[in-house]
Scaffold this motif. Structure first.
Motif, PDB file in Angstrom:
ATOM      1  N   GLU A 179       0.835  -1.203   0.000  1.00 18.90           N
ATOM      2  CA  GLU A 179       0.000   0.000   0.000  1.00 18.90           C
ATOM      3  C   GLU A 179       0.871   1.254   0.000  1.00 18.90           C
ATOM      4  OE1 GLU A 179      -3.682   1.841  -0.243  1.00 18.90           O
ATOM      5  OE2 GLU A 179      -3.338  -0.318  -0.213  1.00 18.90           O
ATOM      6  N   THR A 196      -3.952  -2.375  -8.965  1.00 14.81           N
ATOM      7  CA  THR A 196      -3.553  -0.991  -8.695  1.00 14.81           C
ATOM      8  C   THR A 196      -3.019  -0.322  -9.951  1.00 14.81           C
ATOM      9  OG1 THR A 196      -3.111  -1.555  -6.396  1.00 14.81           O
ATOM     10  CG2 THR A 196      -2.151   0.497  -7.214  1.00 14.81           C
ATOM     11  N   ASN A 205      -6.320   0.321 -11.994  1.00  8.61           N
ATOM     12  CA  ASN A 205      -7.337   1.183 -11.384  1.00  8.61           C
ATOM     13  C   ASN A 205      -6.795   2.328 -10.542  1.00  8.61           C
ATOM     14  OD1 ASN A 205      -9.364  -0.475 -12.449  1.00  8.61           O
ATOM     15  ND2 ASN A 205      -9.258  -1.839 -10.705  1.00  8.61           N
ATOM     16  N   GLY A 206      -5.484   2.366 -10.329  1.00  5.87           N
ATOM     17  CA  GLY A 206      -4.922   3.375  -9.439  1.00  5.87           C
ATOM     18  C   GLY A 206      -5.098   2.917  -7.998  1.00  5.87           C
ATOM     19  N   PRO A 207      -4.590   3.717  -7.064  1.00  4.17           N
ATOM     20  CA  PRO A 207      -4.713   3.343  -5.647  1.00  4.17           C
ATOM     21  C   PRO A 207      -6.195   3.226  -5.258  1.00  4.17           C
ATOM     22  CG  PRO A 207      -3.153   5.142  -5.919  1.00  4.17           C
ATOM     23  CD  PRO A 207      -3.835   4.949  -7.241  1.00  4.17           C
ATOM     24  N   SER A 208      -6.628   1.978  -5.130  1.00  9.12           N
ATOM     25  CA  SER A 208      -8.057   1.733  -4.895  1.00  9.12           C
ATOM     26  C   SER A 208      -8.296   0.807  -3.718  1.00  9.12           C
ATOM     27  CB  SER A 208      -8.675   1.126  -6.156  1.00  9.12           C
ATOM     28  OG  SER A 208      -8.028  -0.095  -6.466  1.00  9.12           O
ATOM     29  N   GLY A 209      -7.278   0.579  -2.909  1.00 13.01           N
ATOM     30  CA  GLY A 209      -7.434  -0.302  -1.765  1.00 13.01           C
ATOM     31  C   GLY A 209      -7.186  -1.767  -2.062  1.00 13.01           C
ATOM     32  N   ALA A 210      -6.591  -2.074  -3.209  1.00 15.63           N
ATOM     33  CA  ALA A 210      -6.353  -3.479  -3.572  1.00 15.63           C
ATOM     34  C   ALA A 210      -5.455  -4.175  -2.558  1.00 15.63           C
ATOM     35  CB  ALA A 210      -5.741  -3.578  -4.966  1.00 15.63           C
ATOM     36  N   GLU A 218      -7.567  -5.106   0.430  1.00 18.50           N
ATOM     37  CA  GLU A 218      -8.442  -6.246   0.120  1.00 18.50           C
ATOM     38  C   GLU A 218      -7.640  -7.537   0.079  1.00 18.50           C
ATOM     39  OE1 GLU A 218     -10.754  -5.403  -3.386  1.00 18.50           O
ATOM     40  OE2 GLU A 218     -11.343  -3.440  -2.597  1.00 18.50           O
TER      41      GLU A 218
END
Length: 190
Positions: A90, A162, A165-170, A173
Motif C-alpha cells: 500500500e 492498482t 485502477n490506481g490506488p483503490s485499496g487493492a 483487500e
C-alpha cells in the motif's frame, strides 16, 4: 563519492524503464537523460538488453531491501509480517515511484523464458517467493510453500489491480484474503 558513469546510466535507465517501459525507451532517450555519449554506454554495456538486465538487477536489490525493511519495521512476529507485506505494498502503491511492477512488464515485453531479461524478471519473482517462504516457515504452518505461493498470487494481483485502477485499496483487500489464508494454514497445525 560521485556515482560512476555506469551506475548513473543504470539509474537513469531504471527510472525511464519504470515509467515508460522497455521497448518504448530508446537508447538516445537514455543517453540524453543521463547526459553521456553513446561511446560511454557501449563501454559499459554491449547492448540495450544488457543495460536492461543491469537495471533489473539494481531494481531487485533496491526493491527487495526496501520491501523487507518496511515489512520488518511494521511487524516482528512472522504471521504479522505476512500481513505487513500488504501495508508495504500500500505504501509503494501510493508513492510517485509506482508505475506497476518492472519485472512483470519485463516478462511481458520479453516473453521468451530463455531471454536474459525474462530470466531476470523470473529471478525477482523467485526472490520474493523465497522471502515469503522464509516468513511462512517461521510461522510453523504445515504447508509453508503453498501459503507462500498463495500470498504471492495476492501480491501480484494487488499490483495488477492498482496499475489498472490506481490506488483503490487493492492491497487492503488482498490483506483481508491473506488473513483468512494464514488463519486456515495455522489452523492446520491444531
Amino acid at each position: 563519492m560521485p556515482q560512476s558513469r555506469r551506475g548513473h546510466l543504470i539509474d537513469t535507465a531504471l527510472a525511464l524503464f519504470n515509467r515508460e517501459g522497455y521497448h518504448a525507451t530508446g537508447i538516445d532517450r537514455i543517453l540524453g537523460e543521463a547526459g553521456v555519449a553513446k561511446m560511454t554506454l557501449y563501454k559499459h554495456f554491449k547492448s540495450k538488453n544488457d543495460l536492461i538486465v543491469a537495471a533489473l538487477a539494481r531494481r531487485d536489490e533496491i526493491w527487495m531491501h526496501q520491501f523487507q525493511q518496511t515489512v520488518e519495521r511494521r511487524a516482528s512476529a512472522p504471521a504479522a509480517r505476512l500481513l505487513a507485506i500488504f501495508d508495504a505494498l500500500e505504501e509503494w502503491f501510493g508513492s510517485p515511484d509506482f508505475h506497476g511492477c518492472m519485472f512483470i512488464k519485463a516478462a511481458a515485453e520479453y516473453a521468451d523464458p530463455q531471454d536474459p531479461i525474462h530470466a531476470a524478471a523470473a529471478q525477482h519473482h523467485r526472490n520474493i517467493l523465497a522471502y515469503l517462504r522464509a516468513l511462512c516457515d517461521a510461522t510453523g504452518v504445515k504447508r509453508p510453500a503453498r501459503l507462500a505461493r498463495e500470498i504471492m498470487l495476492l501480491i501480484e494481483g494487488a499490483i495488477a489491480v492498482t496499475l489498472v485502477n490506481g490506488p483503490s485499496g487493492a492491497a487492503k483487500e488482498a490483506a483481508r484474503v491473506a488473513k483468512v489464508l494464514i488463519s486456515q494454514a495455522m489452523g492446520q497445525e491444531t
